[in-house]
Design a protein around this motif. Structure first.
Motif, mmCIF file in Angstrom:
data_model
loop_
_atom_site.group_PDB
_atom_site.id
_atom_site.type_symbol
_atom_site.label_atom_id
_atom_site.label_comp_id
_atom_site.label_asym_id
_atom_site.label_seq_id
_atom_site.Cartn_x
_atom_site.Cartn_y
_atom_site.Cartn_z
ATOM 1 N N VAL A 1 -40.837 52.372 6.567
ATOM 2 C CA VAL A 1 -39.673 53.217 6.822
ATOM 3 C C VAL A 1 -40.028 54.438 7.671
ATOM 4 C CG1 VAL A 1 -38.400 52.500 4.780
ATOM 5 C CG2 VAL A 1 -40.016 54.410 4.608
ATOM 6 N N SER A 2 -41.230 54.435 8.261
ATOM 7 C CA SER A 2 -41.620 55.565 9.096
ATOM 8 C C SER A 2 -41.237 55.285 10.545
ATOM 9 C CB SER A 2 -43.126 55.826 8.935
ATOM 10 O OG SER A 2 -43.468 57.071 9.498
ATOM 11 N N VAL A 3 -42.001 55.832 11.482
ATOM 12 C CA VAL A 3 -41.600 55.743 12.895
ATOM 13 C C VAL A 3 -42.488 54.799 13.701
ATOM 14 C CG1 VAL A 3 -40.543 58.027 12.920
ATOM 15 C CG2 VAL A 3 -42.994 57.804 13.405
ATOM 16 N N GLY A 4 -43.392 54.078 13.024
ATOM 17 C CA GLY A 4 -44.299 53.196 13.745
ATOM 18 C C GLY A 4 -43.610 51.938 14.269
ATOM 19 N N TRP B 1 -32.549 59.206 5.811
ATOM 20 C CA TRP B 1 -33.910 58.956 6.285
ATOM 21 C C TRP B 1 -34.611 60.293 6.472
ATOM 22 C CZ3 TRP B 1 -36.161 58.983 11.614
ATOM 23 C CH2 TRP B 1 -37.478 58.497 11.607
ATOM 24 N N ARG B 2 -35.791 60.411 5.915
ATOM 25 C CA ARG B 2 -36.641 61.587 6.008
ATOM 26 C C ARG B 2 -36.121 62.700 5.096
ATOM 27 N NH1 ARG B 2 -39.912 62.545 10.571
ATOM 28 N NH2 ARG B 2 -38.962 64.588 10.864
ATOM 29 N N MET B 3 -36.905 62.981 4.064
ATOM 30 C CA MET B 3 -36.536 63.959 3.058
ATOM 31 C C MET B 3 -37.555 65.090 3.055
ATOM 32 S SD MET B 3 -35.495 63.233 -0.914
ATOM 33 C CE MET B 3 -37.121 62.727 -1.444
ATOM 34 N N ILE C 1 -39.635 66.557 1.241
ATOM 35 C CA ILE C 1 -40.429 66.424 0.029
ATOM 36 C C ILE C 1 -41.876 66.146 0.421
ATOM 37 C CG2 ILE C 1 -39.996 63.946 -0.181
ATOM 38 C CD1 ILE C 1 -39.930 64.280 -3.206
ATOM 39 N N LYS C 2 -42.787 66.638 -0.399
ATOM 40 C CA LYS C 2 -44.215 66.403 -0.150
ATOM 41 C C LYS C 2 -44.881 66.064 -1.481
ATOM 42 C CE LYS C 2 -48.310 68.688 1.783
ATOM 43 N NZ LYS C 2 -48.843 69.923 2.389
ATOM 44 N N PRO C 3 -45.482 64.875 -1.577
ATOM 45 C CA PRO C 3 -45.582 63.824 -0.564
ATOM 46 C C PRO C 3 -44.306 62.987 -0.518
ATOM 47 C CG PRO C 3 -46.671 63.100 -2.555
ATOM 48 C CD PRO C 3 -46.208 64.515 -2.828
ATOM 49 N N GLY C 4 -44.120 62.253 0.586
ATOM 50 C CA GLY C 4 -43.031 61.284 0.626
ATOM 51 C C GLY C 4 -41.961 61.523 1.650
ATOM 52 N N LYS C 5 -42.240 62.247 2.724
ATOM 53 C CA LYS C 5 -41.218 62.567 3.720
ATOM 54 C C LYS C 5 -40.484 61.345 4.272
ATOM 55 C CE LYS C 5 -42.636 63.923 7.768
ATOM 56 N NZ LYS C 5 -43.182 64.759 8.860
ATOM 57 N N PRO C 6 -41.192 60.256 4.634
ATOM 58 C CA PRO C 6 -40.479 59.112 5.219
ATOM 59 C C PRO C 6 -39.794 58.241 4.165
ATOM 60 C CG PRO C 6 -42.807 58.639 5.156
ATOM 61 C CD PRO C 6 -42.650 60.051 4.661
ATOM 62 N N LEU C 7 -38.763 58.803 3.501
ATOM 63 C CA LEU C 7 -37.998 58.059 2.500
ATOM 64 C C LEU C 7 -36.667 57.659 3.115
ATOM 65 C CD1 LEU C 7 -37.626 58.540 -1.235
ATOM 66 C CD2 LEU C 7 -35.539 58.751 0.128
ATOM 67 N N ALA C 8 -36.234 56.429 2.843
ATOM 68 C CA ALA C 8 -34.985 55.937 3.424
ATOM 69 C C ALA C 8 -34.078 55.382 2.323
ATOM 70 C CB ALA C 8 -35.279 54.836 4.451
ATOM 71 N N PHE C 9 -32.788 55.438 2.579
ATOM 72 C CA PHE C 9 -31.821 54.833 1.667
ATOM 73 C C PHE C 9 -30.683 54.242 2.483
ATOM 74 C CE2 PHE C 9 -28.095 54.844 -1.131
ATOM 75 C CZ PHE C 9 -28.602 54.108 -2.189
#
Length: 403
Positions: free
Chosen positions: A250-253, A271-273, A275-283
């Motif tokens: 769910v990241s940008v790769g 997309w992208r929250m 939060i640390k850790p866990g920025k690349p979170l999607a729903f």
């Protein structure tokens, strides 16, 4: 807040606003209900206890029949489980813990305060009405609400249901969840690692978390890094589950296909929250089934599941309590660089110089899962804030985050 990063509260509110509540229920024997969610209210069918009973081993009597130094004869013996007749005036009855108090008696004197003599008993204590008597209905009164719909059944709720004579309980059907791990590099434990490969940690973390959350895992697969396989598997998972949880992708790769498939074939609403850790979170969703896309790093999977996934699951289960409360505990740590993201530190409480304080694991990298095994919960550092030793910090024990 940094551009394109959704604040934690906003992200959780977004997820919960559209969370579909499971409507199905099933009836289970009481012995099989631990951890399940009540699908209906339970009212008290009859007073608990059903009659006045003794809280101690001793002697039941009428206060008006006693005066200091007086000897009372013993007219009856009442073992637990028997139905006593009325107490004979001017006498006492030998009684045992849990035994029904005879009609006419209004107090029970514990046996340690009584001397047994040839003609009866001599009491060495003050005699007052209502001593050591558990009154009818003092625990549960007939018709009152004992347990509300949405209550999670723990051992104490099982006991309370049993005290009302309830042998079968109506509970919410388990939320059906599909787990999809992404990455060509993933290998299942038990197999040798080849060049560039790692073991599939997240699958097993999520299996454990979902079991503790009271969910049923209906599909558990590893996705290879192709767009077509990702789309086909997501669609297949959507057909059999109430919720799909992915890790990675769910990241940008260029090989992060989950987010791309949701945008192309479903819906991506978050997309992208921050939060640390866990920025690349999607729903989002695919074919109407919600998809929670967690990051790929192991510690980030744990944190984002606990912080975002658990409130969502509790809402789907129709739970009464959705959000953990947390504790305010002095910090035994320093955070000197404010972040634009809210940080959830793997931490634990320790007794330091006679005070309970929160300490954090030295390495908070999102790939260091051993930090979570050391920790007892998560400590929160709000965005844009620093923490100095002694400051109060919010701490969530893992037991509360998963309850």
């Amino acid at each position: 807040m940094a551009a394109n990063l959704t604040p934690v509260e906003e992200a959780i509110a977004h997820l919960l606003s559209g969370a579909p509540v499971v409507t199905g229920s099933e009836r289970l024997p009481l012995t099989e209900t631990l951890g399940r969610i009540l699908a209906q209210d339970y009212r008290v069918p009859a007073d608990v206890p059903p009659a006045d009973n003794s809280a101690v081993d001793g002697y039941a009597l009428r206060t008006e029949d006693y005066s200091p130094g007086q000897t009372l004869s013993v007219s009856d013996r009442i073992p637990a489980g028997s139905a006593p007749g009325p107490l004979k005036p001017g006498t006492a009855a030998r009684i045992f813990t849990g035994s029904e108090v005879p009609e006419g008696a209004d107090t029970v004197i514990m046996q340690e305060r009584v001397d047994v003599i040839e003609n009866g008993i001599l009491i060495n204590a003050e005699v007052k009405a209502d001593q050591n008597i558990r009154r009818r209905g003092q625990d549960l009164a007939e018709g009152s609400l004992a347990l509300a719909q949405g209550t999670k059944i723990r051992a104490q709720e099982m006991g309370l249901l049993a005290s009302m004579g309830i042998a079968d309980v109506t509970v919410v059907k388990k939320l059906r969840v599909a787990i999809l791990s992404t990455g060509d590099e993933l290998v299942d434990p038990g197999n040798p690692l080849g060049p560039g490969q790692i073991y599939n940690t997240n699958r097993f973390t999520l299996l454990g978390l979902l079991a503790e959350a009271g969910c049923e895992v209906v599909l558990c697969e590893t996705l290879r890094d192709t767009r077509s396989v990702t789309r086909e598997t997501l669609e297949r998972a959507a057909a059999v589950s109430d919720l799909i949880i992915t890790s990675g992708g769910v990241s940008v790769g260029e090989e992060d296909h989950v987010r791309a498939v949701l945008e192309e074939s479903g819906e991506l609403t978050l997309w992208r929250m921050a939060i640390k850790p866990g920025k690349p979170l999607a729903f989002g969703s695919i074919n109407g089934t919600p998809v929670l896309g967690l990051p790929g790093n192991p510690a980030a999977v744990l944190v984002t599941f606990l912080v975002v996934g658990m409130p969502y699951i509790r809402t789907c289960q129709g739970r009464l309590e959705v959000h953990p409360v947390g504790q305010q505990v002095p910090a035994a740590l320093n955070v000197t660089s404010p972040s634009v993201r809210r940080e959830f530190l793997r931490a634990r409480t320790e007794l330091i110089e006679g005070k309970v304080q929160v300490t954090a694991y030295p390495n908070q990298s999102s790939g260091v899962l051993s930090s979570a095994c050391w920790a007892g919960g998560l400590a929160v550092v709000p965005e844009h804030e620093m923490v100095a030793e002694g400051d109060l910090i919010t701490y969530y024990p893992f037991t509360e985050l998963l309850s």
